[in-house]
Enzyme design. Structure first.
Site, mmCIF file in Angstrom:
data_model
loop_
_atom_site.group_PDB
_atom_site.id
_atom_site.type_symbol
_atom_site.label_atom_id
_atom_site.label_comp_id
_atom_site.label_asym_id
_atom_site.label_seq_id
_atom_site.Cartn_x
_atom_site.Cartn_y
_atom_site.Cartn_z
ATOM 1 N N HIS A 263 -12.350 1.064 -56.376
ATOM 2 C CA HIS A 263 -11.822 2.315 -56.924
ATOM 3 C C HIS A 263 -11.152 3.095 -55.817
ATOM 4 C CE1 HIS A 263 -11.614 6.182 -58.988
ATOM 5 N NE2 HIS A 263 -11.708 5.473 -60.089
ATOM 6 N N ASP A 320 -14.777 0.079 -65.784
ATOM 7 C CA ASP A 320 -14.277 -0.997 -66.643
ATOM 8 C C ASP A 320 -15.133 -2.262 -66.592
ATOM 9 O OD1 ASP A 320 -11.959 0.393 -67.562
ATOM 10 O OD2 ASP A 320 -11.052 0.086 -65.596
#
Ligand code: CMC
Length: 384
Positions: A263, A320
C-alpha cells in the site's frame, strides 16, 4: 526547474486540506471524522457512515431516517438510461458500463440541486450494478424495493428471480454492510484524487464520479480485488504451492506482483484488512461455505509475511486481499467485485467533491520537469 518540486506519483505532496479521513500509515490507523474504522464497521450502517462523511457528524435517528427516505425516493429506474444499459454489449466490463451510465446521468439530472444529485447518485449505483448483472445472466431486471434498507434492496435487485419470493439473508446483508463501510473513504487515493481533480475544473459531479470509477477500475487500485481472486485461483490450479508465487513476486523481471499486498500509505497492517480477514472467516462459517481459496489466501499471507523481501519493504495484505473471498461467498460474480468497491467508495468520493467545492479549491494543475529536446530548427519533410 525553478520552484517546481519533482514528486512522481505525488508520494509526498499534500494536495488539499481535508477534515474527512485521518490515516496513519505507520501505525495502521484509519478514522472517519474522528471515529475509528473498527467501531464504525462494527456498529454503524453504511448509510450512517455515508451521512457522517457528508456532514462531518453522526446522524441522529431522525436525521438518518430522513436521509434513508430521501435516497429511497430516488431509487427508481431511469427509462432512458435503462435503454442505453441494455444496448451496451455484454462483453463490456461492468466497471466501464457503470462509469458510462454515471457519466450519462449528467444529461438527465445535471440541472438539479447539488444535494439532490448526491441522493440520486447514492440511489443509482446499486441499480446500475444490478442491471448489469441481470443482463449478464439473461434475466429481467428487478425493480428497487423501497421497503428495504440499502444493502437488502441491492441484494434483492441482484438475486431475486422472476415469479419467486425473495428473502434477504441477514447474514449476507450484514456482511455487505460491513464491506461497504470498510471501503467508504480512504483520503486522497487515486480515484478520489481523480474525482477532486475533475471536479476542480467545475465539471459536474456526474463527470467527476464517472472518472473516479475509471480510476478505481485499474488493477493497482480497486481492480485488485478481482485480480486477487484470479491469482488465488491460479495458485490453486497450479497445485497450491504458495511459496512459488511468493518467489515469483520477489522477482522484478517476472512482471508478477502479489495482488492484495502493499500500500502507498500503510507500512503496517491495513486496518481494513484485519477486519475483513476476521469477517471472511465468520461469514464463510455462518453461511456454511467452504472455499479452498480461503486456505490458499491464509497460506500465501503467512508465506509472504515470513519472507525478508516483504518484511523489509513493509508489504502487508491490504483491503483487497480478503474482500473477494467474502464477495464470492455472497454469490457476487468476480467481474463485479470492483463494482462493490465503487458502491462502497461513492460516499467518500461525494464527500470529497463537496468539501473541495465548499472550500472553493483552485483548479488542480500539477507542474512538470521538462526533459525533452532543446530548441532546434524545423526540418522540412523532404530533408527528414
Ligand atoms: N508484490 C511484490 N512487490 C511489491 C508489491 C507487491 N504487491 N507491492 C510493492 N512491491 C515492492 C515494489 O516492487 C518496490 O520494491 P523496490 O523497493 O525493491 O523497488 C517496493 O515494494 C515499494 O513498492 P512501490 O511500487 O514503490 O509502492 P507504491 O506505493 O508505488 O505502490 C501499490 C503501492 C499498492 C500500487 C503496490 O503495493 C501494488 O502494486 N500492490 C499490488 C496491487 C494492489 O493490491 N493494489 C491495491 C491497493 S489497496 C486498495 C486500493 O487502493 O484499491
Amino acid at each position: 526547474t525553478g520552484y517546481v518540486t519533482y514528486d512522481p506519483g505525488y508520494k509526498n505532496t499534500g494536495a488539499t486540506k481535508s477534515a474527512i479521513t485521518f490515516l496513519d500509515g505507520e501505525e495502521g490507523i484509519l478514522r472517519h471524522c474522528g471515529y475509528s474504522i473498527e467501531e464504525l464497521a462494527d456498529q454503524a450502517s453504511f448509510l450512517e457512515v455515508a451521512y457522517l462523511l457528508l456532514h462531518g457528524e453522526l446522524p441522529t435517528k431522525a436525521q438518518l431516517d430522513a436521509f434513508e427516505e430521501s435516497i429511497k425516493k430516488y431509487s427508481v429506474a431511469n427509462a432512458a438510461l435503462l435503454k442505453i444499459a441494455e444496448a451496451i454489449p455484454s462483453s463490456t466490463h461492468p466497471m466501464s458500463e457503470l462509469s458510462a451510465l454515471v457519466g450519462l446521468m449528467e444529461g438527465q439530472y445535471a440541472s438539479n440541486e447539488p444535494a439532490e444529485n448526491i441522493l440520486r447518485l447514492l440511489a443509482a449505483l446499486p441499480i446500475f450494478a444490478a442491471w448489469n448483472y441481470k443482463k449478464s445472466i439473461g434475466e429481467p431486471i428487478v425493480a428497487p424495493d423501497q421497503s428495504l434498507d440499502y444493502c437488502s434492496n441491492f441484494l434483492k435487485m441482484m438475486f431475486a428471480k422472476p415469479g419467486e419470493a425473495y428473502q434477504v439473508d441477514p447474514i449476507v446483508s450484514k456482511a455487505l454492510n460491513k464491506l461497504l463501510i470498510l471501503h467508504a473513504d480512504h483520503e486522497q487515493n487515486c480515484s478520489t484524487s481523480t474525482v477532486r481533480l475533475i471536479g476542480s475544473s467545475h465539471a459536474s459531479i456526474f463527470s467527476s464520479i464517472s472518472g473516479g470509477i475509471q480510476a478505481l477500475f485499474g488493477p493497482l487500485h480497486g481492480g485488485a480485488n478481482q485480480a486477487v481472486i484470479e491469482m488465488l485461483e491460479e495458485i490453486k490450479q497450479a497445485g497450491g504451492d504458495t511459496q512459488k508465487f511468493v518467489e515469483m513476486a520477489k522477482d522484478k523481471n517476472s512482471g508478477f506482483r502479489l495482488m492484495g499486498f502493499g500500500h502507498r500509505v500503510y507500512k503496517n497492517f491495513d486496518p481494513r484488512a484485519r477486519i475483513i480477514k476476521v469477517a471472511a472467516d465468520d461469514v464463510l462459517t455462518a453461511l456454511g461455505v467452504k472455499d479452498p481459496v480461503l486456505t490458499i489466501a491464509q497460506e500465501l499471507e503467512a508465506a509472504a509475511l515470513s519472507d525478508d523481501y516483504f518484511v523489509a519493504r513493509k508489504l502487508y495484505p491490504n483491503v483487497d486481499f480478503y474482500s473477494g473471498i467474502i464477495y464470492r461467498a455472497l454469490h457476487i460474480p468476480t467481474n463485479m467485485f470492483t463494482i462493490l468497491f465503487a458502491i462502497g467508495r461513492l460516499p467518500g468520493w461525494i464527500a470529497q467533491h463537496k468539501e473541495m467545492m465548499t472550500n472553493k479549491e483552485p483548479i488542480g494543475r500539477p507542474r512538470q520537469i521538462y526533459v525533452g529536446a532543446t530548441p532546434r530548427a524545423f526540418v522540412p519533410m523532404s530533408q527528414r
